[in-house]
Motif scaffolding. Sequence first.
Motif, PDB file in Angstrom:
ATOM      1  N   ALA A   1      -6.390  -9.820  23.514  1.00 18.89           N
ATOM      2  CA  ALA A   1      -5.932 -10.282  22.205  1.00 18.89           C
ATOM      3  C   ALA A   1      -7.100 -10.825  21.396  1.00 18.89           C
ATOM      4  O   ALA A   1      -8.087 -11.302  21.940  1.00 18.89           O
ATOM      5  CB  ALA A   1      -4.876 -11.365  22.388  1.00 18.89           C
ATOM      6  N   GLY A   2      -6.978 -10.746  20.095  1.00 20.84           N
ATOM      7  CA  GLY A   2      -8.005 -11.271  19.207  1.00 20.84           C
ATOM      8  C   GLY A   2      -8.411 -10.241  18.176  1.00 20.84           C
ATOM      9  O   GLY A   2      -7.978  -9.086  18.206  1.00 20.84           O
ATOM     10  N   SER A   3      -9.245 -10.655  17.260  1.00 20.24           N
ATOM     11  CA  SER A   3      -9.714  -9.765  16.202  1.00 20.24           C
ATOM     12  C   SER A   3     -10.684  -8.737  16.754  1.00 20.24           C
ATOM     13  O   SER A   3     -11.431  -9.004  17.687  1.00 20.24           O
ATOM     14  CB  SER A   3     -10.402 -10.577  15.112  1.00 20.24           C
ATOM     15  OG  SER A   3      -9.492 -11.451  14.498  1.00 20.24           O
ATOM     16  N   ASN A   4     -10.669  -7.555  16.169  1.00 21.66           N
ATOM     17  CA  ASN A   4     -11.591  -6.480  16.539  1.00 21.66           C
ATOM     18  C   ASN A   4     -12.716  -6.446  15.513  1.00 21.66           C
ATOM     19  O   ASN A   4     -12.614  -5.795  14.483  1.00 21.66           O
ATOM     20  CB  ASN A   4     -10.858  -5.136  16.569  1.00 21.66           C
ATOM     21  CG  ASN A   4      -9.646  -5.182  17.461  1.00 21.66           C
ATOM     22  OD1 ASN A   4      -8.540  -5.047  16.991  1.00 21.66           O
ATOM     23  ND2 ASN A   4      -9.858  -5.388  18.739  1.00 21.66           N
ATOM     24  N   LEU A   5     -13.790  -7.166  15.805  1.00 24.74           N
ATOM     25  CA  LEU A   5     -14.871  -7.355  14.842  1.00 24.74           C
ATOM     26  C   LEU A   5     -16.072  -6.471  15.155  1.00 24.74           C
ATOM     27  O   LEU A   5     -16.436  -6.286  16.320  1.00 24.74           O
ATOM     28  CB  LEU A   5     -15.319  -8.819  14.834  1.00 24.74           C
ATOM     29  CG  LEU A   5     -14.240  -9.853  14.519  1.00 24.74           C
ATOM     30  CD1 LEU A   5     -14.817 -11.260  14.637  1.00 24.74           C
ATOM     31  CD2 LEU A   5     -13.664  -9.627  13.129  1.00 24.74           C
ATOM     32  N   ASN A   6     -16.680  -5.939  14.095  1.00 23.51           N
ATOM     33  CA  ASN A   6     -17.931  -5.196  14.245  1.00 23.51           C
ATOM     34  C   ASN A   6     -19.042  -6.148  14.652  1.00 23.51           C
ATOM     35  O   ASN A   6     -19.174  -7.248  14.115  1.00 23.51           O
ATOM     36  CB  ASN A   6     -18.332  -4.547  12.907  1.00 23.51           C
ATOM     37  CG  ASN A   6     -17.532  -3.315  12.582  1.00 23.51           C
ATOM     38  OD1 ASN A   6     -17.450  -2.406  13.390  1.00 23.51           O
ATOM     39  ND2 ASN A   6     -16.955  -3.278  11.400  1.00 23.51           N
ATOM     40  N   GLY A   7     -19.857  -5.715  15.586  1.00 26.38           N
ATOM     41  CA  GLY A   7     -21.085  -6.411  15.951  1.00 26.38           C
ATOM     42  C   GLY A   7     -22.182  -5.365  16.064  1.00 26.38           C
ATOM     43  O   GLY A   7     -22.011  -4.376  16.777  1.00 26.38           O
ATOM     44  N   VAL A   8     -23.284  -5.554  15.351  1.00 29.89           N
ATOM     45  CA  VAL A   8     -24.327  -4.527  15.306  1.00 29.89           C
ATOM     46  C   VAL A   8     -25.705  -5.159  15.464  1.00 29.89           C
ATOM     47  O   VAL A   8     -26.079  -6.045  14.694  1.00 29.89           O
ATOM     48  CB  VAL A   8     -24.294  -3.743  13.965  1.00 29.89           C
ATOM     49  CG1 VAL A   8     -25.248  -2.563  14.019  1.00 29.89           C
ATOM     50  CG2 VAL A   8     -22.901  -3.289  13.623  1.00 29.89           C
ATOM     51  N   PHE A   9     -26.446  -4.693  16.462  1.00 30.05           N
ATOM     52  CA  PHE A   9     -27.860  -5.056  16.582  1.00 30.05           C
ATOM     53  C   PHE A   9     -28.652  -3.952  15.907  1.00 30.05           C
ATOM     54  O   PHE A   9     -28.463  -2.771  16.204  1.00 30.05           O
ATOM     55  CB  PHE A   9     -28.267  -5.199  18.052  1.00 30.05           C
ATOM     56  CG  PHE A   9     -29.724  -5.495  18.226  1.00 30.05           C
ATOM     57  CD1 PHE A   9     -30.239  -6.734  17.900  1.00 30.05           C
ATOM     58  CD2 PHE A   9     -30.588  -4.521  18.698  1.00 30.05           C
ATOM     59  CE1 PHE A   9     -31.595  -7.009  18.039  1.00 30.05           C
ATOM     60  CE2 PHE A   9     -31.939  -4.773  18.846  1.00 30.05           C
ATOM     61  CZ  PHE A   9     -32.440  -6.029  18.514  1.00 30.05           C
ATOM     62  N   GLN A  10     -29.529  -4.319  14.966  1.00 28.83           N
ATOM     63  CA  GLN A  10     -30.299  -3.347  14.201  1.00 28.83           C
ATOM     64  C   GLN A  10     -31.797  -3.579  14.403  1.00 28.83           C
ATOM     65  O   GLN A  10     -32.258  -4.720  14.373  1.00 28.83           O
ATOM     66  CB  GLN A  10     -29.989  -3.462  12.703  1.00 28.83           C
ATOM     67  CG  GLN A  10     -28.535  -3.220  12.365  1.00 28.83           C
ATOM     68  CD  GLN A  10     -28.244  -3.384  10.890  1.00 28.83           C
ATOM     69  OE1 GLN A  10     -28.641  -4.370  10.278  1.00 28.83           O
ATOM     70  NE2 GLN A  10     -27.549  -2.418  10.313  1.00 28.83           N
ATOM     71  N   ILE A  11     -32.511  -2.498  14.611  1.00 23.90           N
ATOM     72  CA  ILE A  11     -33.968  -2.577  14.679  1.00 23.90           C
ATOM     73  C   ILE A  11     -34.529  -1.424  13.855  1.00 23.90           C
ATOM     74  O   ILE A  11     -34.025  -0.305  13.942  1.00 23.90           O
ATOM     75  CB  ILE A  11     -34.474  -2.543  16.138  1.00 23.90           C
ATOM     76  CG1 ILE A  11     -35.980  -2.789  16.197  1.00 23.90           C
ATOM     77  CG2 ILE A  11     -34.093  -1.246  16.843  1.00 23.90           C
ATOM     78  CD1 ILE A  11     -36.500  -3.116  17.569  1.00 23.90           C
ATOM     79  N   GLY A  12     -35.516  -1.721  13.010  1.00 26.26           N
ATOM     80  CA  GLY A  12     -36.015  -0.651  12.162  1.00 26.26           C
ATOM     81  C   GLY A  12     -37.269  -1.010  11.410  1.00 26.26           C
ATOM     82  O   GLY A  12     -37.879  -2.064  11.619  1.00 26.26           O
ATOM     83  N   ALA A  13     -37.622  -0.100  10.514  1.00 27.03           N
ATOM     84  CA  ALA A  13     -38.838  -0.244   9.721  1.00 27.03           C
ATOM     85  C   ALA A  13     -38.506  -0.029   8.250  1.00 27.03           C
ATOM     86  O   ALA A  13     -37.534   0.642   7.910  1.00 27.03           O
ATOM     87  CB  ALA A  13     -39.888   0.772  10.177  1.00 27.03           C
ATOM     88  N   ALA A  14     -39.325  -0.625   7.417  1.00 20.80           N
ATOM     89  CA  ALA A  14     -39.162  -0.476   5.958  1.00 20.80           C
ATOM     90  C   ALA A  14     -40.549  -0.345   5.353  1.00 20.80           C
ATOM     91  O   ALA A  14     -41.561  -0.736   5.949  1.00 20.80           O
ATOM     92  CB  ALA A  14     -38.442  -1.688   5.384  1.00 20.80           C
ATOM     93  N   TYR A  15     -40.559   0.216   4.152  1.00 17.26           N
ATOM     94  CA  TYR A  15     -41.818   0.301   3.425  1.00 17.26           C
ATOM     95  C   TYR A  15     -41.588  -0.181   1.988  1.00 17.26           C
ATOM     96  O   TYR A  15     -40.643   0.248   1.329  1.00 17.26           O
ATOM     97  CB  TYR A  15     -42.375   1.718   3.395  1.00 17.26           C
ATOM     98  CG  TYR A  15     -43.742   1.767   2.757  1.00 17.26           C
ATOM     99  CD1 TYR A  15     -44.864   1.364   3.448  1.00 17.26           C
ATOM    100  CD2 TYR A  15     -43.874   2.180   1.437  1.00 17.26           C
ATOM    101  CE1 TYR A  15     -46.122   1.380   2.856  1.00 17.26           C
ATOM    102  CE2 TYR A  15     -45.120   2.201   0.832  1.00 17.26           C
ATOM    103  CZ  TYR A  15     -46.247   1.793   1.556  1.00 17.26           C
ATOM    104  OH  TYR A  15     -47.488   1.794   0.967  1.00 17.26           O
TER     105      TYR A  15
END
Length: 195
Positions: free
Chosen positions: A177-191
């Motif tokens: 039981a409980g809320s179904n929440l998104n959890g996301v670990f992100q790793i990346g690059a930007a310019y």
Amino acid sequence: MKTLKLLLALCLICSTSLVMSQVRPGFKIGLNNANISNTTLDTKSGIYVGAFVDIPISEYYTLQPELLYSNQGGKSNSDQFGDVNINYISIGLPNKFYMGPDSGFHFILGLGLDINFENNFVNLTNFNGDDEISPVDVSVFGGIGYEFDFGLILEARYKQGTISVDFFGEDDLYEEAGSNLNGVFQIGAAYKFKI
């Protein structure tokens, strides 16, 4: 009174043009490691890609509005359901706090609005024929990063959804039981471009 208004207008124009002269656009790309809480789904890999605008406010603080495509969801370990793929347009407002005026190391805190524009779960509908996955999510995120002098940025973040994904009518996906929440670990690059 007219002189004061004129002086204030001149100060506003000068400060706005100073800030705008330092604004730098950029793009980013990276990997998502996504999960949906309280379900039988496993962690799923995806990508994110998009653009941002870097707006320096002070030597220690930068506002960085961004617009991203983000693939999230979960990986199925059951024969009954396939993987859940949710494609979001993410409108984020990261706040970057630098360790020093000449330091590339920074902390990130921010809020985002994720708009679910496509998912593969709407084909499975409950008895009322309703769509299965929430159309929006509001997320909070935090992380760390390092920015090189020539414009390359490396970052790692964790993004937590606050609105339940809600697989209406599909009880087999619920682990507890409980809320179904998104959890996301992100790793990346930007310019970040120089303009």
